[in-house]
Scaffold this motif. Structure first.
Motif, PDB file in Angstrom:
ATOM      1  N   THR A 252       0.835  -1.217   0.000  1.00  0.00           N
ATOM      2  CA  THR A 252       0.000   0.000   0.000  1.00  0.00           C
ATOM      3  C   THR A 252       0.871   1.269   0.000  1.00  0.00           C
ATOM      4  OG1 THR A 252      -0.110  -0.101   2.421  1.00  0.00           O
ATOM      5  CG2 THR A 252      -1.923  -1.131   1.181  1.00  0.00           C
ATOM      6  N   SER A 253       2.147   1.121  -0.286  1.00  0.00           N
ATOM      7  CA  SER A 253       3.057   2.271  -0.280  1.00  0.00           C
ATOM      8  C   SER A 253       2.617   3.327  -1.295  1.00  0.00           C
ATOM      9  CB  SER A 253       4.477   1.812  -0.617  1.00  0.00           C
ATOM     10  OG  SER A 253       5.333   2.924  -0.811  1.00  0.00           O
ATOM     11  N   GLN A 254       2.815   4.589  -0.913  1.00  0.00           N
ATOM     12  CA  GLN A 254       2.573   5.722  -1.816  1.00  0.00           C
ATOM     13  C   GLN A 254       3.881   6.453  -2.129  1.00  0.00           C
ATOM     14  OE1 GLN A 254      -0.527   7.554   0.777  1.00  0.00           O
ATOM     15  NE2 GLN A 254      -1.855   7.386  -1.021  1.00  0.00           N
ATOM     16  N   ASP A 255       4.984   5.783  -1.851  1.00  0.00           N
ATOM     17  CA  ASP A 255       6.322   6.340  -2.044  1.00  0.00           C
ATOM     18  C   ASP A 255       6.852   5.867  -3.396  1.00  0.00           C
ATOM     19  OD1 ASP A 255       8.606   7.701  -1.447  1.00  0.00           O
ATOM     20  OD2 ASP A 255       9.396   6.219  -0.039  1.00  0.00           O
ATOM     21  N   ALA A 256       7.089   6.799  -4.325  1.00  0.00           N
ATOM     22  CA  ALA A 256       7.449   6.429  -5.698  1.00  0.00           C
ATOM     23  C   ALA A 256       8.901   5.970  -5.816  1.00  0.00           C
ATOM     24  CB  ALA A 256       7.212   7.611  -6.638  1.00  0.00           C
ATOM     25  N   PRO A 257       9.124   4.709  -6.262  1.00  0.00           N
ATOM     26  CA  PRO A 257      10.494   4.255  -6.488  1.00  0.00           C
ATOM     27  C   PRO A 257      11.029   4.658  -7.866  1.00  0.00           C
ATOM     28  CG  PRO A 257       8.969   2.403  -6.668  1.00  0.00           C
ATOM     29  CD  PRO A 257       8.152   3.624  -6.400  1.00  0.00           C
ATOM     30  N   PHE A 258      10.109   5.097  -8.757  1.00  0.00           N
ATOM     31  CA  PHE A 258      10.501   5.410 -10.128  1.00  0.00           C
ATOM     32  C   PHE A 258       9.949   6.771 -10.540  1.00  0.00           C
ATOM     33  CE2 PHE A 258       9.357   0.825  -9.859  1.00  0.00           C
ATOM     34  CZ  PHE A 258      10.651   0.314  -9.801  1.00  0.00           C
ATOM     35  N   SER A 259      10.546   7.328 -11.582  1.00  0.00           N
ATOM     36  CA  SER A 259      10.026   8.569 -12.144  1.00  0.00           C
ATOM     37  C   SER A 259       8.699   8.300 -12.844  1.00  0.00           C
ATOM     38  CB  SER A 259      11.016   9.151 -13.155  1.00  0.00           C
ATOM     39  OG  SER A 259      11.128   8.281 -14.293  1.00  0.00           O
ATOM     40  N   ASP A 260       7.878   9.328 -12.966  1.00  0.00           N
ATOM     41  CA  ASP A 260       6.608   9.196 -13.695  1.00  0.00           C
ATOM     42  C   ASP A 260       6.870   8.779 -15.143  1.00  0.00           C
ATOM     43  OD1 ASP A 260       5.178   9.830 -11.478  1.00  0.00           O
ATOM     44  OD2 ASP A 260       4.533  11.819 -12.150  1.00  0.00           O
ATOM     45  N   LYS A 261       7.948   9.297 -15.696  1.00  0.00           N
ATOM     46  CA  LYS A 261       8.309   8.963 -17.081  1.00  0.00           C
ATOM     47  C   LYS A 261       8.516   7.464 -17.240  1.00  0.00           C
ATOM     48  CE  LYS A 261      12.220   9.344 -20.287  1.00  0.00           C
ATOM     49  NZ  LYS A 261      13.597   9.878 -20.455  1.00  0.00           N
ATOM     50  N   LEU A 262       9.268   6.863 -16.314  1.00  0.00           N
ATOM     51  CA  LEU A 262       9.544   5.430 -16.417  1.00  0.00           C
ATOM     52  C   LEU A 262       8.270   4.609 -16.227  1.00  0.00           C
ATOM     53  CD1 LEU A 262      12.547   3.426 -15.143  1.00  0.00           C
ATOM     54  CD2 LEU A 262      10.256   2.584 -14.679  1.00  0.00           C
ATOM     55  N   MET A 263       7.468   4.963 -15.236  1.00  0.00           N
ATOM     56  CA  MET A 263       6.257   4.182 -14.962  1.00  0.00           C
ATOM     57  C   MET A 263       5.280   4.240 -16.125  1.00  0.00           C
ATOM     58  SD  MET A 263       5.603   4.710 -10.866  1.00  0.00           S
ATOM     59  CE  MET A 263       5.655   6.505 -10.838  1.00  0.00           C
ATOM     60  N   LEU A 264       5.111   5.426 -16.696  1.00  0.00           N
ATOM     61  CA  LEU A 264       4.196   5.556 -17.823  1.00  0.00           C
ATOM     62  C   LEU A 264       4.733   4.797 -19.034  1.00  0.00           C
ATOM     63  CD1 LEU A 264       1.589   6.817 -18.912  1.00  0.00           C
ATOM     64  CD2 LEU A 264       2.906   8.847 -19.528  1.00  0.00           C
ATOM     65  N   TYR A 265       6.034   4.933 -19.280  1.00  0.00           N
ATOM     66  CA  TYR A 265       6.629   4.224 -20.424  1.00  0.00           C
ATOM     67  C   TYR A 265       6.480   2.719 -20.264  1.00  0.00           C
ATOM     68  CZ  TYR A 265       9.857   2.482 -23.898  1.00  0.00           C
ATOM     69  OH  TYR A 265      10.387   1.790 -24.964  1.00  0.00           O
ATOM     70  N   HIS A 266       6.730   2.215 -19.062  1.00  0.00           N
ATOM     71  CA  HIS A 266       6.708   0.776 -18.830  1.00  0.00           C
ATOM     72  C   HIS A 266       5.324   0.190 -19.131  1.00  0.00           C
ATOM     73  CE1 HIS A 266       7.718  -3.098 -17.483  1.00  0.00           C
ATOM     74  NE2 HIS A 266       8.560  -2.791 -16.522  1.00  0.00           N
ATOM     75  N   VAL A 267       4.294   0.859 -18.672  1.00  0.00           N
ATOM     76  CA  VAL A 267       2.934   0.369 -18.939  1.00  0.00           C
ATOM     77  C   VAL A 267       2.648   0.406 -20.437  1.00  0.00           C
ATOM     78  CG1 VAL A 267       0.469   0.840 -18.598  1.00  0.00           C
ATOM     79  CG2 VAL A 267       2.041   0.949 -16.655  1.00  0.00           C
ATOM     80  N   GLY A 268       3.115   1.456 -21.117  1.00  0.00           N
ATOM     81  CA  GLY A 268       2.933   1.529 -22.567  1.00  0.00           C
ATOM     82  C   GLY A 268       3.662   0.414 -23.286  1.00  0.00           C
ATOM     83  N   PHE A 269       4.878   0.102 -22.816  1.00  0.00           N
ATOM     84  CA  PHE A 269       5.657  -1.002 -23.389  1.00  0.00           C
ATOM     85  C   PHE A 269       4.892  -2.315 -23.271  1.00  0.00           C
ATOM     86  CE2 PHE A 269       8.508  -4.468 -21.817  1.00  0.00           C
ATOM     87  CZ  PHE A 269       8.976  -4.892 -23.054  1.00  0.00           C
ATOM     88  N   LEU A 270       4.274  -2.552 -22.112  1.00  0.00           N
ATOM     89  CA  LEU A 270       3.508  -3.787 -21.911  1.00  0.00           C
ATOM     90  C   LEU A 270       2.263  -3.808 -22.795  1.00  0.00           C
ATOM     91  CD1 LEU A 270       3.738  -4.230 -18.025  1.00  0.00           C
ATOM     92  CD2 LEU A 270       4.956  -5.511 -19.786  1.00  0.00           C
ATOM     93  N   LEU A 271       1.612  -2.663 -22.939  1.00  0.00           N
ATOM     94  CA  LEU A 271       0.425  -2.582 -23.796  1.00  0.00           C
ATOM     95  C   LEU A 271       0.773  -2.897 -25.247  1.00  0.00           C
ATOM     96  CD1 LEU A 271      -1.239   0.655 -22.367  1.00  0.00           C
ATOM     97  CD2 LEU A 271      -2.294  -1.607 -22.403  1.00  0.00           C
ATOM     98  N   GLN A 272       1.887  -2.332 -25.723  1.00  0.00           N
ATOM     99  CA  GLN A 272       2.281  -2.560 -27.110  1.00  0.00           C
ATOM    100  C   GLN A 272       2.767  -3.997 -27.333  1.00  0.00           C
ATOM    101  OE1 GLN A 272       4.522   0.995 -28.857  1.00  0.00           O
ATOM    102  NE2 GLN A 272       4.341   1.615 -26.718  1.00  0.00           N
ATOM    103  N   SER A 273       3.520  -4.522 -26.367  1.00  0.00           N
ATOM    104  CA  SER A 273       3.985  -5.912 -26.481  1.00  0.00           C
ATOM    105  C   SER A 273       2.809  -6.878 -26.476  1.00  0.00           C
ATOM    106  CB  SER A 273       4.936  -6.249 -25.324  1.00  0.00           C
ATOM    107  OG  SER A 273       6.062  -5.413 -25.335  1.00  0.00           O
ATOM    108  N   ALA A 274       1.796  -6.540 -25.681  1.00  0.00           N
ATOM    109  CA  ALA A 274       0.627  -7.418 -25.570  1.00  0.00           C
ATOM    110  C   ALA A 274      -0.081  -7.601 -26.905  1.00  0.00           C
ATOM    111  CB  ALA A 274      -0.347  -6.862 -24.536  1.00  0.00           C
TER     112      ALA A 274
END
Length: 334
Positions: A252-274
Protein backbone atom coordinates in the motif's frame (compact mmCIF):
# COMPACT_ATOMS: atom_id res chain seq x y z
CA UNK A 1 32.05 -9.69 -47.31
CA UNK A 2 33.75 -8.56 -44.11
CA UNK A 3 31.43 -7.28 -41.41
CA UNK A 4 33.19 -3.90 -41.46
CA UNK A 5 32.07 -3.43 -45.06
CA UNK A 6 28.44 -4.01 -44.16
CA UNK A 7 26.56 -1.02 -42.79
CA UNK A 8 23.74 -1.79 -40.40
CA UNK A 9 20.33 -1.71 -42.09
CA UNK A 10 17.40 0.37 -40.90
CA UNK A 11 15.88 -2.76 -39.34
CA UNK A 12 19.09 -3.56 -37.48
CA UNK A 13 19.40 -0.02 -36.13
CA UNK A 14 15.71 -0.12 -35.18
CA UNK A 15 16.06 -3.34 -33.18
CA UNK A 16 19.15 -2.04 -31.38
CA UNK A 17 17.33 1.19 -30.53
CA UNK A 18 14.35 -0.71 -29.08
CA UNK A 19 16.55 -3.17 -27.21
CA UNK A 20 18.36 -0.24 -25.56
CA UNK A 21 15.31 1.82 -24.55
CA UNK A 22 13.21 -1.12 -23.34
CA UNK A 23 16.21 -2.76 -21.70
CA UNK A 24 17.19 0.32 -19.70
CA UNK A 25 13.59 0.72 -18.45
CA UNK A 26 13.44 -2.86 -17.15
CA UNK A 27 17.00 -2.54 -15.80
CA UNK A 28 15.99 0.35 -13.53
CA UNK A 29 13.03 -1.66 -12.18
CA UNK A 30 15.35 -4.61 -11.59
CA UNK A 31 17.78 -2.38 -9.65
CA UNK A 32 14.99 -1.21 -7.36
CA UNK A 33 13.72 -4.75 -6.85
CA UNK A 34 17.21 -5.96 -5.98
CA UNK A 35 17.40 -3.26 -3.29
CA UNK A 36 14.23 -4.52 -1.53
CA UNK A 37 14.45 -8.32 -2.04
CA UNK A 38 15.19 -10.32 1.10
CA UNK A 39 15.13 -13.85 -0.31
CA UNK A 40 18.74 -14.78 -1.16
CA UNK A 41 17.85 -17.10 -4.07
CA UNK A 42 15.67 -14.46 -5.75
CA UNK A 43 18.30 -11.80 -5.07
CA UNK A 44 20.95 -13.89 -6.85
CA UNK A 45 18.80 -14.05 -10.01
CA UNK A 46 18.41 -10.27 -10.04
CA UNK A 47 22.13 -9.74 -9.51
CA UNK A 48 22.84 -11.94 -12.52
CA UNK A 49 20.12 -10.23 -14.60
CA UNK A 50 21.73 -6.84 -13.94
CA UNK A 51 25.19 -8.13 -14.91
CA UNK A 52 23.83 -9.64 -18.13
CA UNK A 53 22.11 -6.44 -19.22
CA UNK A 54 25.08 -4.25 -18.27
CA UNK A 55 27.21 -6.25 -20.69
CA UNK A 56 24.50 -6.14 -23.38
CA UNK A 57 23.98 -2.39 -22.93
CA UNK A 58 27.64 -1.63 -23.62
CA UNK A 59 27.58 -3.84 -26.72
CA UNK A 60 24.42 -2.14 -28.03
CA UNK A 61 25.95 1.31 -27.46
CA UNK A 62 29.08 0.28 -29.36
CA UNK A 63 27.01 -0.93 -32.33
CA UNK A 64 25.02 2.33 -32.44
CA UNK A 65 27.99 4.67 -31.98
CA UNK A 66 30.06 2.87 -34.62
CA UNK A 67 27.30 3.57 -37.14
CA UNK A 68 27.27 7.28 -36.30
CA UNK A 69 23.84 7.30 -34.64
CA UNK A 70 23.15 8.99 -31.28
CA UNK A 71 22.66 6.61 -28.36
CA UNK A 72 19.09 6.84 -27.00
CA UNK A 73 18.62 8.53 -23.63
CA UNK A 74 16.53 5.62 -22.39
CA UNK A 75 16.39 5.39 -18.61
CA UNK A 76 19.06 5.77 -15.93
CA UNK A 77 19.64 6.34 -12.23
CA UNK A 78 17.75 9.65 -12.34
CA UNK A 79 14.59 7.59 -12.88
CA UNK A 80 15.21 5.57 -9.69
CA UNK A 81 14.61 6.26 -6.01
CA UNK A 82 16.29 3.38 -4.20
CA UNK A 83 15.24 4.78 -0.82
CA UNK A 84 11.53 4.38 -1.61
CA UNK A 85 9.48 2.10 0.61
CA UNK A 86 8.78 -1.45 -0.51
CA UNK A 87 6.16 -1.52 -3.26
CA UNK A 88 6.39 -5.20 -4.28
CA UNK A 89 6.82 -8.51 -2.45
CA UNK A 90 9.75 -10.81 -3.19
CA UNK A 91 7.47 -13.26 -5.02
CA UNK A 92 6.06 -10.48 -7.20
CA UNK A 93 9.62 -9.48 -8.11
CA UNK A 94 10.34 -13.08 -9.15
CA UNK A 95 7.17 -13.18 -11.28
CA UNK A 96 8.20 -9.86 -12.83
CA UNK A 97 11.64 -11.18 -13.77
CA UNK A 98 10.05 -14.31 -15.23
CA UNK A 99 7.57 -12.36 -17.40
CA UNK A 100 10.16 -9.79 -18.51
CA UNK A 101 12.48 -12.66 -19.46
CA UNK A 102 9.74 -13.97 -21.75
CA UNK A 103 9.43 -10.52 -23.33
CA UNK A 104 13.20 -10.39 -23.74
CA UNK A 105 13.30 -13.79 -25.43
CA UNK A 106 10.69 -12.64 -27.95
CA UNK A 107 12.60 -9.39 -28.50
CA UNK A 108 15.92 -11.15 -29.09
CA UNK A 109 14.43 -13.70 -31.49
CA UNK A 110 12.65 -10.95 -33.45
CA UNK A 111 15.84 -8.89 -33.58
CA UNK A 112 17.86 -11.93 -34.69
CA UNK A 113 15.43 -12.62 -37.54
CA UNK A 114 15.90 -9.01 -38.73
CA UNK A 115 19.70 -9.11 -38.60
CA UNK A 116 22.12 -9.89 -41.43
CA UNK A 117 25.52 -8.80 -40.16
CA UNK A 118 27.35 -11.66 -38.51
CA UNK A 119 28.51 -9.85 -35.36
CA UNK A 120 24.96 -8.63 -34.70
CA UNK A 121 23.51 -12.10 -35.26
CA UNK A 122 25.99 -13.51 -32.77
CA UNK A 123 25.06 -10.79 -30.27
CA UNK A 124 21.35 -11.67 -30.42
CA UNK A 125 22.11 -15.39 -30.38
CA UNK A 126 24.10 -14.88 -27.18
CA UNK A 127 21.27 -12.76 -25.71
CA UNK A 128 18.75 -15.48 -26.54
CA UNK A 129 20.90 -18.13 -24.83
CA UNK A 130 21.23 -15.96 -21.72
CA UNK A 131 17.47 -15.34 -21.77
CA UNK A 132 16.77 -19.07 -22.03
CA UNK A 133 19.03 -19.73 -19.07
CA UNK A 134 17.22 -17.06 -17.02
CA UNK A 135 13.84 -18.50 -18.06
CA UNK A 136 14.89 -21.94 -16.76
CA UNK A 137 16.18 -20.45 -13.51
CA UNK A 138 13.09 -18.30 -12.81
CA UNK A 139 10.79 -21.22 -13.68
CA UNK A 140 12.71 -23.62 -11.43
CA UNK A 141 12.64 -21.17 -8.51
CA UNK A 142 8.92 -20.45 -8.93
CA UNK A 143 8.29 -24.22 -8.95
CA UNK A 144 10.49 -24.68 -5.88
CA UNK A 145 8.53 -22.01 -4.01
CA UNK A 146 5.16 -23.37 -5.17
CA UNK A 147 4.30 -20.22 -7.12
CA UNK A 148 4.55 -21.38 -10.73
CA UNK A 149 1.09 -21.46 -12.28
CA UNK A 150 0.93 -24.39 -14.64
CA UNK A 151 -1.51 -24.47 -17.53
CA UNK A 152 -4.61 -26.74 -17.43
CA UNK A 153 -4.21 -30.48 -17.95
CA UNK A 154 -6.01 -32.38 -20.72
CA UNK A 155 -6.73 -36.10 -20.78
CA UNK A 156 -5.56 -38.00 -23.87
CA UNK A 157 -8.04 -39.36 -26.43
CA UNK A 158 -7.67 -42.91 -27.71
CA UNK A 159 -7.69 -41.95 -31.39
CA UNK A 160 -6.91 -38.91 -33.54
CA UNK A 161 -9.92 -37.06 -34.96
CA UNK A 162 -10.52 -34.64 -37.85
CA UNK A 163 -12.68 -31.52 -38.00
CA UNK A 164 -16.04 -32.16 -39.60
CA UNK A 165 -18.45 -29.28 -40.15
CA UNK A 166 -19.12 -25.77 -38.87
CA UNK A 167 -19.70 -26.87 -35.27
CA UNK A 168 -15.95 -26.69 -34.70
CA UNK A 169 -15.88 -22.90 -35.15
CA UNK A 170 -19.27 -22.15 -33.57
CA UNK A 171 -19.14 -20.09 -30.42
CA UNK A 172 -22.40 -18.18 -30.13
CA UNK A 173 -25.21 -20.48 -31.17
CA UNK A 174 -25.80 -24.09 -30.21
CA UNK A 175 -23.31 -26.17 -28.27
CA UNK A 176 -19.75 -24.93 -28.12
CA UNK A 177 -17.04 -27.49 -28.63
CA UNK A 178 -14.44 -27.76 -25.83
CA UNK A 179 -11.35 -25.59 -26.06
CA UNK A 180 -8.52 -26.87 -28.23
CA UNK A 181 -5.09 -27.21 -26.62
CA UNK A 182 -3.73 -24.82 -29.28
CA UNK A 183 -6.20 -22.16 -28.06
CA UNK A 184 -5.29 -22.66 -24.39
CA UNK A 185 -1.63 -21.77 -25.15
CA UNK A 186 -2.51 -18.17 -26.02
CA UNK A 187 -5.30 -17.82 -23.46
CA UNK A 188 -3.00 -18.81 -20.61
CA UNK A 189 -0.04 -16.70 -21.79
CA UNK A 190 -2.19 -13.62 -22.41
CA UNK A 191 -3.79 -13.97 -18.98
CA UNK A 192 -0.45 -14.12 -17.18
CA UNK A 193 0.83 -11.06 -19.02
CA UNK A 194 -2.42 -9.16 -18.42
CA UNK A 195 -2.23 -9.96 -14.71
CA UNK A 196 1.30 -8.48 -14.58
CA UNK A 197 0.15 -5.44 -16.58
CA UNK A 198 -2.77 -4.86 -14.20
CA UNK A 199 -0.66 -5.31 -11.05
CA UNK A 200 2.01 -2.85 -12.22
CA UNK A 201 -0.66 -0.33 -13.23
CA UNK A 202 -2.17 -0.55 -9.74
CA UNK A 203 1.20 -0.18 -8.03
CA UNK A 204 2.30 2.71 -10.23
CA UNK A 205 -1.05 4.52 -9.82
CA UNK A 206 -0.50 4.54 -6.04
CA UNK A 207 2.85 6.30 -6.23
CA UNK A 208 2.77 8.61 -9.27
CA UNK A 209 3.04 12.33 -8.58
CA UNK A 210 0.84 13.30 -11.53
CA UNK A 211 -2.94 13.29 -11.22
CA UNK A 212 -3.28 12.99 -15.00
CA UNK A 213 -0.99 9.95 -15.14
CA UNK A 214 -2.80 8.40 -12.16
CA UNK A 215 -6.08 8.70 -14.03
CA UNK A 216 -4.56 6.99 -17.06
CA UNK A 217 -3.04 4.18 -14.98
CA UNK A 218 -6.34 3.58 -13.20
CA UNK A 219 -8.07 3.43 -16.59
CA UNK A 220 -5.43 1.01 -17.89
CA UNK A 221 -5.84 -1.16 -14.79
CA UNK A 222 -9.62 -1.26 -15.24
CA UNK A 223 -9.24 -2.23 -18.91
CA UNK A 224 -6.75 -4.97 -17.98
CA UNK A 225 -9.17 -6.32 -15.39
CA UNK A 226 -12.01 -6.42 -17.91
CA UNK A 227 -9.80 -8.27 -20.39
CA UNK A 228 -8.69 -10.71 -17.69
CA UNK A 229 -12.35 -11.43 -16.93
CA UNK A 230 -13.14 -11.96 -20.63
CA UNK A 231 -10.28 -14.42 -21.15
CA UNK A 232 -10.96 -16.17 -17.83
CA UNK A 233 -14.61 -16.64 -18.76
CA UNK A 234 -13.56 -18.71 -21.78
CA UNK A 235 -11.45 -21.05 -19.63
CA UNK A 236 -14.09 -21.27 -16.90
CA UNK A 237 -16.64 -22.22 -19.56
CA UNK A 238 -14.79 -25.54 -19.86
CA UNK A 239 -14.23 -25.80 -16.08
CA UNK A 240 -10.53 -25.06 -16.53
CA UNK A 241 -8.49 -23.17 -13.90
CA UNK A 242 -7.34 -19.60 -14.45
CA UNK A 243 -4.07 -18.02 -13.23
CA UNK A 244 -4.28 -16.28 -9.85
CA UNK A 245 -3.95 -12.52 -9.53
CA UNK A 246 -0.92 -10.76 -8.03
CA UNK A 247 -2.50 -7.56 -6.69
CA UNK A 248 -2.02 -8.79 -3.11
CA UNK A 249 1.74 -8.83 -3.77
CA UNK A 250 1.66 -5.04 -4.27
CA UNK A 251 2.00 -3.09 -1.00
CA UNK A 252 0.00 0.00 0.00
CA UNK A 253 3.06 2.27 -0.28
CA UNK A 254 2.57 5.72 -1.82
CA UNK A 255 6.32 6.34 -2.04
CA UNK A 256 7.45 6.43 -5.70
CA UNK A 257 10.49 4.26 -6.49
CA UNK A 258 10.50 5.41 -10.13
CA UNK A 259 10.03 8.57 -12.14
CA UNK A 260 6.61 9.20 -13.70
CA UNK A 261 8.31 8.96 -17.08
CA UNK A 262 9.54 5.43 -16.42
CA UNK A 263 6.26 4.18 -14.96
CA UNK A 264 4.20 5.56 -17.82
CA UNK A 265 6.63 4.22 -20.42
CA UNK A 266 6.71 0.78 -18.83
CA UNK A 267 2.93 0.37 -18.94
CA UNK A 268 2.93 1.53 -22.57
CA UNK A 269 5.66 -1.00 -23.39
CA UNK A 270 3.51 -3.79 -21.91
CA UNK A 271 0.43 -2.58 -23.80
CA UNK A 272 2.28 -2.56 -27.11
CA UNK A 273 3.98 -5.91 -26.48
CA UNK A 274 0.63 -7.42 -25.57
CA UNK A 275 -0.73 -6.68 -29.03
CA UNK A 276 1.68 -9.23 -30.52
CA UNK A 277 0.44 -11.88 -28.09
CA UNK A 278 -3.18 -10.94 -28.72
CA UNK A 279 -2.53 -11.25 -32.45
CA UNK A 280 -1.06 -14.73 -31.95
CA UNK A 281 -4.12 -15.68 -29.91
CA UNK A 282 -6.41 -14.39 -32.62
CA UNK A 283 -4.52 -16.33 -35.28
CA UNK A 284 -4.74 -19.57 -33.31
CA UNK A 285 -8.42 -19.18 -32.35
CA UNK A 286 -10.86 -21.43 -34.19
CA UNK A 287 -14.00 -20.65 -32.19
CA UNK A 288 -15.97 -17.53 -33.09
CA UNK A 289 -16.45 -16.32 -29.51
CA UNK A 290 -12.69 -16.47 -28.88
CA UNK A 291 -11.97 -14.59 -32.11
CA UNK A 292 -14.44 -11.87 -31.10
CA UNK A 293 -12.92 -11.60 -27.61
CA UNK A 294 -9.44 -11.03 -29.02
CA UNK A 295 -10.74 -8.49 -31.54
CA UNK A 296 -12.36 -6.47 -28.74
CA UNK A 297 -9.20 -6.63 -26.62
CA UNK A 298 -6.99 -5.51 -29.51
CA UNK A 299 -9.31 -2.59 -30.32
CA UNK A 300 -9.46 -1.49 -26.67
CA UNK A 301 -5.68 -1.69 -26.35
CA UNK A 302 -5.28 0.49 -29.43
CA UNK A 303 -7.50 3.14 -27.83
CA UNK A 304 -5.53 3.00 -24.54
CA UNK A 305 -2.22 3.13 -26.41
CA UNK A 306 -3.37 6.29 -28.17
CA UNK A 307 -4.05 7.90 -24.77
CA UNK A 308 -0.60 6.74 -23.63
CA UNK A 309 1.04 8.26 -26.72
CA UNK A 310 -0.69 11.59 -26.11
CA UNK A 311 0.51 11.67 -22.49
CA UNK A 312 4.08 10.71 -23.39
CA UNK A 313 4.34 13.35 -26.12
CA UNK A 314 2.64 16.00 -24.00
CA UNK A 315 5.37 15.53 -21.36
CA UNK A 316 8.11 15.27 -24.04
CA UNK A 317 9.08 11.83 -22.73
CA UNK A 318 8.80 9.80 -25.94
CA UNK A 319 12.11 9.48 -27.75
CA UNK A 320 12.05 9.51 -31.52
CA UNK A 321 13.63 6.46 -33.15
CA UNK A 322 15.91 6.89 -36.21
CA UNK A 323 13.81 8.02 -39.19
CA UNK A 324 14.12 7.49 -42.93
CA UNK A 325 15.48 10.60 -44.73
CA UNK A 326 12.77 13.09 -45.68
CA UNK A 327 13.59 13.49 -49.37
CA UNK A 328 11.04 16.24 -49.94
CA UNK A 329 12.45 18.27 -47.06
CA UNK A 330 16.01 17.74 -48.30
CA UNK A 331 15.04 18.90 -51.79
CA UNK A 332 13.23 21.92 -50.34
CA UNK A 333 16.35 23.07 -48.56
CA UNK A 334 18.50 22.84 -51.72
Amino acid sequence: MDKDQLKLTSSEIGTLWLEYVNGTAVDIVNKYMLSIIEDEKIKLLFEDALKIFDKQKHQIKRFIVNEGFPVPVGFNETDLNKDAKRLFSDIFCLHYLHIMTLHGLLGHSTSLSSSVRKDLRHFYESGTQEGMSMYHRTTDLLLEKGHFQRDPYFYPEENQAFVSGQKFINGFFGDKRPLASTEVIALSLNLKKKIMEKSLSIGFSQVTESKEIRTFLESASTASDQQIQSLSKILKGDNLPVPMSWESEVSTSQDAPFSDKLMLYHVGFLLQSAQAYHGSGLASAMRIDIVTTYEKIILKNLMITKEWFNLMTKNKWLEEPPLAPDRKEIAKDK
